[in-house]
Design an enzyme around this catalytic site. Structure first.
Site, PDB file in Angstrom:
ATOM      1  N   ASN A  12      -0.667  34.840  19.544  1.00 23.27           N
ATOM      2  CA  ASN A  12       0.608  34.202  20.626  1.00 23.27           C
ATOM      3  C   ASN A  12       0.468  33.190  21.013  1.00 23.27           C
ATOM      4  O   ASN A  12       0.164  32.590  22.483  1.00 23.27           O
ATOM      5  CB  ASN A  12       0.558  35.015  21.707  1.00 23.27           C
ATOM      6  CG  ASN A  12       1.263  35.684  22.030  1.00 23.27           C
ATOM      7  OD1 ASN A  12       2.753  34.314  21.843  1.00 23.27           O
ATOM      8  ND2 ASN A  12       2.249  36.455  23.499  1.00 23.27           N
TER       9      ASN A  12
ATOM     10  N   HIS B 268       5.766  41.035  30.841  1.00 21.96           N
ATOM     11  CA  HIS B 268       5.225  42.456  30.257  1.00 21.96           C
ATOM     12  C   HIS B 268       5.740  43.779  30.566  1.00 21.96           C
ATOM     13  O   HIS B 268       6.422  44.404  29.527  1.00 21.96           O
ATOM     14  CB  HIS B 268       4.119  42.810  29.560  1.00 21.96           C
ATOM     15  CG  HIS B 268       3.204  42.035  28.018  1.00 21.96           C
ATOM     16  ND1 HIS B 268       2.757  40.733  28.728  1.00 21.96           N
ATOM     17  CD2 HIS B 268       3.587  41.667  27.272  1.00 21.96           C
ATOM     18  CE1 HIS B 268       2.525  40.271  28.284  1.00 21.96           C
ATOM     19  NE2 HIS B 268       3.105  40.365  26.742  1.00 21.96           N
TER      20      HIS B 268
END
Length: 380
Positions: free
Chosen positions: A231, A267
């Site tokens: 990522n 998140h």
């Protein structure tokens, strides 16, 4: 958006809308709903706001990185919408700047100026690699389901089996993210957004939107190596827009903690995210201390560079993936009643290992690092 004071409320509103969505829609399972692409959009719009804010500053106040993304004029509504909902990145990323999008639209992001890029082969390679990882996950994923952690069968297994299951589960589970990012990278390369200039040999480079360094991800024995290969676009975004802008705090560790807290809340609101990124903070800092000790100790350096290195590498990889999986457990199980059950079943071995390392490493360093190396380190 022309001053720092006005910038904070605007970015806070974007984050607040996302968190409100999490609060009202999140369940105890992995949710695929509007909040998933919206969390990607939230980063895009925060980045857009900060780039516009940087554009109003004197160029001498900006870093080289900030200059690349800074917007000197107000973008049109069409440009903002196209940037926000670009089909190659609105679901799972990657992150890119509006300046990059503008360059794409004006056909500057190509190896043939003014023309469609010759990127079909590089795009197909990344797309195909993504399909390989997707196939591995599709075949192996059912053997390592998250739900198995909560069964009586898992608890009845011996300790070593539970640890090995966490290791293999983590490796397989991450492939679903790897496959998505590689496939979307292929899309970005095909459009030209992945163009990153030419190498020293004159070959076009297509890694501007790369979210994975696959070889490093598969071979590194280091936690920081996995983080730096996984990522990577989002990590770069967070480093540029959050971590480096917290320089005023005057403490790198505090900036790192604040950055990881931002990531955890981005998140979602589950306790598992907070625990995951807290463990990441501890693991990374323990690893850095251990690396510094090995580098400064002639004895340890000789051992790691000697004939026993292959054995050390295997042991290091086992520890690496076991404890990469350890913080991933709360990340994927979300709620404390679930991840607490799993951690209890392995006797909180990750916490014990790293908290023990924090206590022991200073004494090991004192015993293994020569006094001269210690004094040199203090001077530096």
């Amino acid at each position: 958006m022309t001053c720092g004071v006005g910038q904070i409320p605007q970015d806070a509103r974007k984050k607040a809308y996302l968190l409100t969505g999490y609060y009202y829609t999140a369940t105890d399972e992995y949710d695929i709903k509007w909040t998933m692409p919206h969390c990607v959009l939230t980063l895009k719009l925060i980045g857009l706001s900060l780039d516009y804010y940087d554009g109003g500053k004197d160029p001498s106040q900006l870093s080289a990185e900030q200059k690349q993304g800074a917007l000197s004029s107000t973008p049109s509504l069409l440009e903002v919408c196209g940037f926000s909902y670009f089909y190659g990145g609105f679901l799972v990323g990657p992150q890119f700047t509006l300046r990059n999008y503008q360059s794409l639209v004006s056909r500057e992001m190509t190896d043939c100026p003014g023309q469609v890029p010759n990127s079909a082969i590089p795009a197909l390679k990344r797309f195909s690699l993504g399909l390989v990882f997707l196939a591995i996950f599709a075949v192996c994923g059912p053997y390592y389901p998250d739900s198995y952690y909560l069964t009586d069968e898992f608890e009845a297994q011996p300790f070593w089996y539970r640890c090995v299951f966490i290791l293999l589960w983590a490796k397989v589970n991450l492939y679903k993210y790897v496959s998505c990012w590689l496939i979307t990278e292929g899309v970005c390369i095909l459009t030209g957004l992945g163009y990153n200039g030419r190498s020293n040999t004159g070959e076009p480079q297509w890694d501007a939107c790369a979210n994975m360094r696959v070889w490093m991800f598969e071979t590194t024995p280091l936690f920081t190596g996995t983080i730096n290969s996984f990522n990577i676009n989002t990590n770069a975004w967070v480093a540029r827009h959050i971590f480096k802008r917290l320089k005023f705090l005057g403490n790198k560790m505090v900036s790192q903690m604040a950055t990881l807290l931002f990531l955890a809340i981005w998140h979602g609101l589950h306790s598992g995210y907070i625990l995951c990124f807290s463990m990441e903070f501890i693991i990374v800092n323990v690893e850095r201390q251990a690396q510094a000790m090995v580098k400064d100790s002639p004895t340890l350096t000789a051992i790691t560079n000697g004939p026993f290195y292959p054995l050390i590498y295997v042991v290091q990889q086992f520890i690496h993936w076991l404890f990469m999986g350890y913080p991933l457990v709360p990340f994927c199980l979300f709620t404390y009643d679930k991840w607490l059950k799993v951690y209890s079943s392995v006797y909180f071995c990750g916490h014990l290992f790293f908290f023990s390392a924090i206590l022991i490493l200073p004494y090991l360093r004192k015993a293994l690092v020569p006094r001269k190396a210690k004094s040199d380190k203090k001077e530096n």
